[in-house]
Scaffold this active site. Sequence first.
Site, PDB file in Angstrom:
ATOM      1  CG  HIS A  81      -2.269  -0.839   0.732  1.00  0.00           C
ATOM      2  ND1 HIS A  81      -2.245  -2.271   1.252  1.00  0.00           N
ATOM      3  CD2 HIS A  81      -3.342  -0.622   0.042  1.00  0.00           C
ATOM      4  CE1 HIS A  81      -3.192  -2.873   0.908  1.00  0.00           C
ATOM      5  NE2 HIS A  81      -4.048  -1.649  -0.032  1.00  0.00           N
ATOM      6  CD  GLU A  93     -10.067  -7.745  -3.282  1.00  0.00           C
ATOM      7  OE1 GLU A  93      -9.194  -6.946  -3.480  1.00  0.00           O
ATOM      8  OE2 GLU A  93     -10.829  -7.307  -2.422  1.00  0.00           O
ATOM      9  CG  ASP A  98      -5.762  -8.248  -2.187  1.00  0.00           C
ATOM     10  OD1 ASP A  98      -4.606  -8.527  -1.764  1.00  0.00           O
ATOM     11  OD2 ASP A  98      -6.403  -7.494  -1.739  1.00  0.00           O
ATOM     12  CB  CYS A 115     -10.270  -0.797  -9.312  1.00  0.00           C
ATOM     13  SG  CYS A 115     -10.514  -2.069  -8.184  1.00  0.00           S
TER      14      CYS A 115
HETATM   15  C1  PEP Z   1      -6.569  -4.810  -5.306  1.00  0.00           C
HETATM   16  O1  PEP Z   1      -6.520  -5.868  -4.474  1.00  0.00           O
HETATM   17  O2  PEP Z   1      -6.338  -4.872  -6.637  1.00  0.00           O
HETATM   18  C2  PEP Z   1      -7.303  -3.656  -4.880  1.00  0.00           C
HETATM   19  C3  PEP Z   1      -7.652  -2.672  -5.648  1.00  0.00           C
HETATM   20  O3  PEP Z   1      -7.516  -3.666  -3.847  1.00  0.00           O
HETATM   21  P1  PEP Z   1      -6.335  -2.973  -2.479  1.00  0.00           P
HETATM   22  O4  PEP Z   1      -5.189  -2.846  -3.048  1.00  0.00           O
HETATM   23  O5  PEP Z   1      -6.863  -1.979  -1.546  1.00  0.00           O
HETATM   24  O6  PEP Z   1      -6.295  -4.412  -1.862  1.00  0.00           O
HETATM   25 MG    MG Z   2      -7.489  -5.643  -2.418  1.00  0.00          MG
END
Ligand code: PEP
Ligand code: MG
Length: 537
Positions: free
Chosen positions: A186, A428, A452, A499
Amino acid sequence: MTELFGKGVSNGYAIGKICFMGASSPKIKKKTIRDTKSEIVRLEMAVNSSLDSLDSLYREAVSKVGQTEAEIFNIHKMMLEDDDYQTFIKSIITTELVCAEYAVSVAKEKFADMFSSMEDTYMQERAKDVRDVSDRLIRKLMGKEDNPSLLSGIIAAEDLAPSQTITLDKSKVSAFITQKGSSNSHTAILARGMNIPAVCALGDSLSDDFDGKTAIVDGFSGKITIDPPKELILKIQQEIKNEKESSAIFRKLIGKPTVTTDGTKINLFSNIGGLSDIESVINNDSEGIGLFRSEFIFLGRNSLPTEDEQFEIYRSVAEKMKGKKVIIRTLDIGADKNAPYLPQSIEENPAMGLRAIRFCLFNQDIFKSQLRAILRASIYGNISIMFPMIISKSEIISTKKILFSAMSELSNDGIPYNNDIETGIMIETPAAALLSDILADEVDFFSIGTNDLTQYTLAVDRQNSAVSDLIGENQSAVLKLISMTAFNGRKAGIWVGVCGEMASDLSLTEFFIKSGINELSVSPHNTLRLRKKIREI
Ligand code: PEP
Ligand code: MG
């Protein structure tokens, strides 16, 4: 000059001073001194400055998390002002002829031991506070900033938890460099969202001895140059200027439609973590919000945001987007995203534990209050709800039950909401992709979370730099699941988006479009670059 090599996870160059964040207890050297009077003046100045910091932390905490939570800073002030504590530090300076930093560290241990040995458990707890307050005083004496929102420059850390990054003042940060982490962590995502360079996986070569040193961060190659020569600084300054000029080319695409050469319209949306990202969403002419990571509202604070607090944020985002779609992902807490006040336990494998929708189904009061807040905000714009980390049809059914219950509560109370609100799920997990034909009957859309999906398909921990190189060469399994999801979504007549971070990989744009993906959601700064690419396909 020293060079360190890590992994560039967010492009760009930065020149600035390294600021090591969260070094728990500062390292102290026992220095002898002669002039005890001026050492005591230095101590008193640091005490006053610490008291000022605690005052501003108190005010910040009152406005962000409330009076009760803020009270801890008043307790720290009282400890710092305590006569016995100050007299003890001064006596160490004058009798042992040592620097103030060392004297404070001795006081820290003595007073912490004193609290720990008390019978009363409340007083025992104060040992931690006296350590905290002493470390703050030591950092002041060393000239180090201790309020995260005042940290600036190149932020260095072992790793950055989302709850730490959320407290930084983003306008002051020019780059992130970390010992751990990977491209899908993140911190990397946040850096790309902020459009600042980031280098992770520097390992032990990134030592806190570099704190305060000038450095160049190269987010393209992953190289950090500490104490760079003047010619290199001039060269990089020129590169930064060139970068700015080339980004002006993309700005010519503002107002242009996002369509391929054969006229296929792709919805070009943005990922956000909060209200502060909206300005960039609008500046980059994004067509909507494809992922609002709502858990960021829950991080970096000491108590649960109330339904009203959440409602105000969701409403404000919806209003600012003026009728454009805003997809709010419900609380995706767990794994690397943790809040001290939430009922989360230590897990062996947190990424596969009680996170995201599992946490919400387990803590229905927290979940329902979020759903009520989103529903209440839904009449102020074009809001959709998206559920994270689904693995089965029964999970969607249980989730919707809670949504319907929140709806009927609002109806009973005469509170308006959009009862036809669009609901979707994130794809995911491999399970969700494999079952996408069945899941498509239950929802209005799919949004593929490739971060994910990659982690769970390839069994590659997204936080672990040691295995991150496995991702690139093994992407085909993930791409197959994406094609399958897009195909099943289209067959069922629902739209499908992406996304995760793959959405901004321009080498995959054509693949996504050929697979039938209808929406791509990327960090706001990548929007126009992606529009250019789509218009060329
Ligand atoms: C993902 O897992 O691709 C996603 C967009 O969610 P995050 O990155 O917040 O886990
Ligand atoms: Mg995710």
